[in-house]
Enzyme design. Structure first.
Site, PDB file in Angstrom:
ATOM      1  N   ALA A 102       0.874  -1.048   0.213  1.00 22.24           N
ATOM      2  CA  ALA A 102      -0.141  -0.083   0.047  1.00 22.24           C
ATOM      3  C   ALA A 102       0.977   1.190   0.148  1.00 22.24           C
ATOM      4  CB  ALA A 102      -0.892  -0.041   1.340  1.00 22.24           C
ATOM      5  N   ASP A 143      -0.187  -8.499  -3.456  1.00 22.97           N
ATOM      6  CA  ASP A 143      -0.242  -7.464  -2.537  1.00 22.97           C
ATOM      7  C   ASP A 143      -0.284  -6.119  -3.474  1.00 22.97           C
ATOM      8  OD1 ASP A 143       0.003  -9.454  -0.712  1.00 22.97           O
ATOM      9  OD2 ASP A 143       1.352  -7.940   0.588  1.00 22.97           O
TER      10      ASP A 143
HETATM   11  O1  PMV Z   1       2.658 -10.733   4.729  1.00 24.38           O
HETATM   12  P1  PMV Z   1       2.179  -9.960   3.610  1.00 24.38           P
HETATM   13  O2  PMV Z   1       1.019  -8.820   3.912  1.00 24.38           O
HETATM   14  O3  PMV Z   1       3.358  -9.128   2.728  1.00 24.38           O
HETATM   15  O4  PMV Z   1       1.708 -11.111   2.406  1.00 24.38           O
HETATM   16  C1  PMV Z   1       2.328 -12.018   1.781  1.00 24.38           C
HETATM   17  C2  PMV Z   1       1.535 -12.866   0.874  1.00 24.38           C
HETATM   18  C3  PMV Z   1       2.338 -14.024   0.551  1.00 24.38           C
HETATM   19  O5  PMV Z   1       1.433 -14.834  -0.267  1.00 24.38           O
HETATM   20  C4  PMV Z   1       2.830 -14.546   1.620  1.00 24.38           C
HETATM   21  C5  PMV Z   1       3.511 -13.656  -0.325  1.00 24.38           C
HETATM   22  C6  PMV Z   1       2.998 -13.066  -1.720  1.00 24.38           C
HETATM   23  O6  PMV Z   1       4.053 -12.604  -2.368  1.00 24.38           O
HETATM   24  O7  PMV Z   1       2.111 -13.430  -2.380  1.00 24.38           O
END
Ligand code: PMV
Length: 313
Positions: A102, A143
């Site tokens: 974000a 993300d």
């Molecule tokens: O921890 P966060 O909010 O950055 O989420 C990462 C999501 C994963 O699937 C673990 C990594 C990705 O790049 O998709």
């Protein structure tokens, strides 16, 4: 001055599995990160005023600097272009809410405005993906895609050629969820690397878990589109079991998932990278949402109340 924002996100299905080509489902949160960028005479100065988990800013400072340098290179500006960057907004700095993506989207848009670059959403998404590598190593892109476009999205990345399929998912009625934070800063990069390593060492076991994760994403999409929240909750519960199977849950995450279920949540799972960070629970209706949120707060943890499938987010 350039000023812009990026959405937070909550992964409903498929975190970690999505890095290896399994589809994921993600919803933007209505909470956002804002950024303001001003040209400066010397150096890059970052003023991070986001609220949330203590220690987030300190622990991720190095990754934040690297991500901004990556971003500038991806935009086509020197990595040391002098500027001051302010980061704020109402998205808490909880680990697991896509706060890094974000902020990358918000900063990329604000730079584009301040330097008159006119970046399209597609370019912003690509630039934020490059910036995400500083935080996540080999990110799937889920993300930054949610942070750029918002809404409820189906996301699939082809592991071989890197191409992405992104589709909007429409729900008839939005549904309340809560996001509970363990308060622990998680290192997404280390978590992603750990899964890749264990997958290599236990291919048979992991292939079974990955196959079921794919089925859950497909069934989950159907449940969302049909407004079948009972099924949706069951699938979220099962997804959490799979995430425990690939060893990305933690004592605190399991505890919060347990509290939510005991208070009547229709389903609950960790969300994001795990190992700390956040969990989410499906809590249809304001009353149930409040009940579950209060129980988690009473246990000493912070909660974000939001919705999936809302028109705006
Ligand atoms: O921890 P966060 O909010 O950055 O989420 C990462 C999501 C994963 O699937 C673990 C990594 C990705 O790049 O998709």
């Amino acid at each position: 001055m350039g000023k812009s924002s990026g959405y937070g996100k909550v992964i409903i299905f498929g975190e970690h599995f999505v890095v290896h080509g399994v589809p994921g489902i993600v919803s933007a949160t209505d909470a956002k990160t804002d950024a303001e960028v001003n040209k400066a005479a010397t150096g890059i100065v970052i003023n991070d005023e986001r609220t949330g988990s203590k220690g987030y800013a300190e622990e991720k400072k190095q990754q934040q600097i690297e991500s901004i340098q990556r971003m500038l290179r991806a935009i086509g500006l020197p990595a040391d272009t002098p500027m001051s960057i302010w980061i704020g907004g109402n998205l808490p700095g909880f680990s697991g809410l896509g706060a890094s993506a974000a902020s990358s989207v918000a900063i990329a848009r604000a730079i584009s405005e301040e330097f008159g670059m006119g970046l399209s959403d597609e370019r912003v998404n690509k630039v934020a993906y490059e910036a995400e590598k500083a935080y996540a190593g080999n990110p799937s892109g889920i993300d930054n895609t949610a942070a750029t476009y918002g809404g409820l999205l189906w996301f699939r990345k082809n592991e071989q050629d890197g191409t992405e399929i992104v589709e909007k998912i429409t729900m008839k009625e939005p549904a309340e969820i809560i996001i509970g934070s363990t308060g622990k800063v998680a290192n997404t990069k280390a978590m992603v690397e750990g899964v890749a390593e264990r997958k290599k060492q236990n291919p048979a076991r992991y292939n079974l878990l990955f196959k079921r994760a794919e089925e859950i994403a497909l069934e989950g999409r159907k449940a969302l589109e049909a407004g079948d929240l009972k099924k949706l909750g069951e699938l979220m519960d099962e997804n959490h079991t799979l995430l425990q199977g690939i060893e990305v849950s933690s004592k605190e995450l399991d505890l919060l998932v347990d509290v939510a279920r005991k208070q009547g949540a229709w389903g609950a799972k960790l969300t994001g990278g795990g190992g700390g960070g956040c969990m989410t629970a499906l809590t249809p209706g304001k009353e149930l949402q409040e009940k579950v949120a209060l129980a988690i707060e009473k246990a000493g943890f912070q909660v974000l109340r939001t919705k999936i499938g809302a028109k705006k987010a």
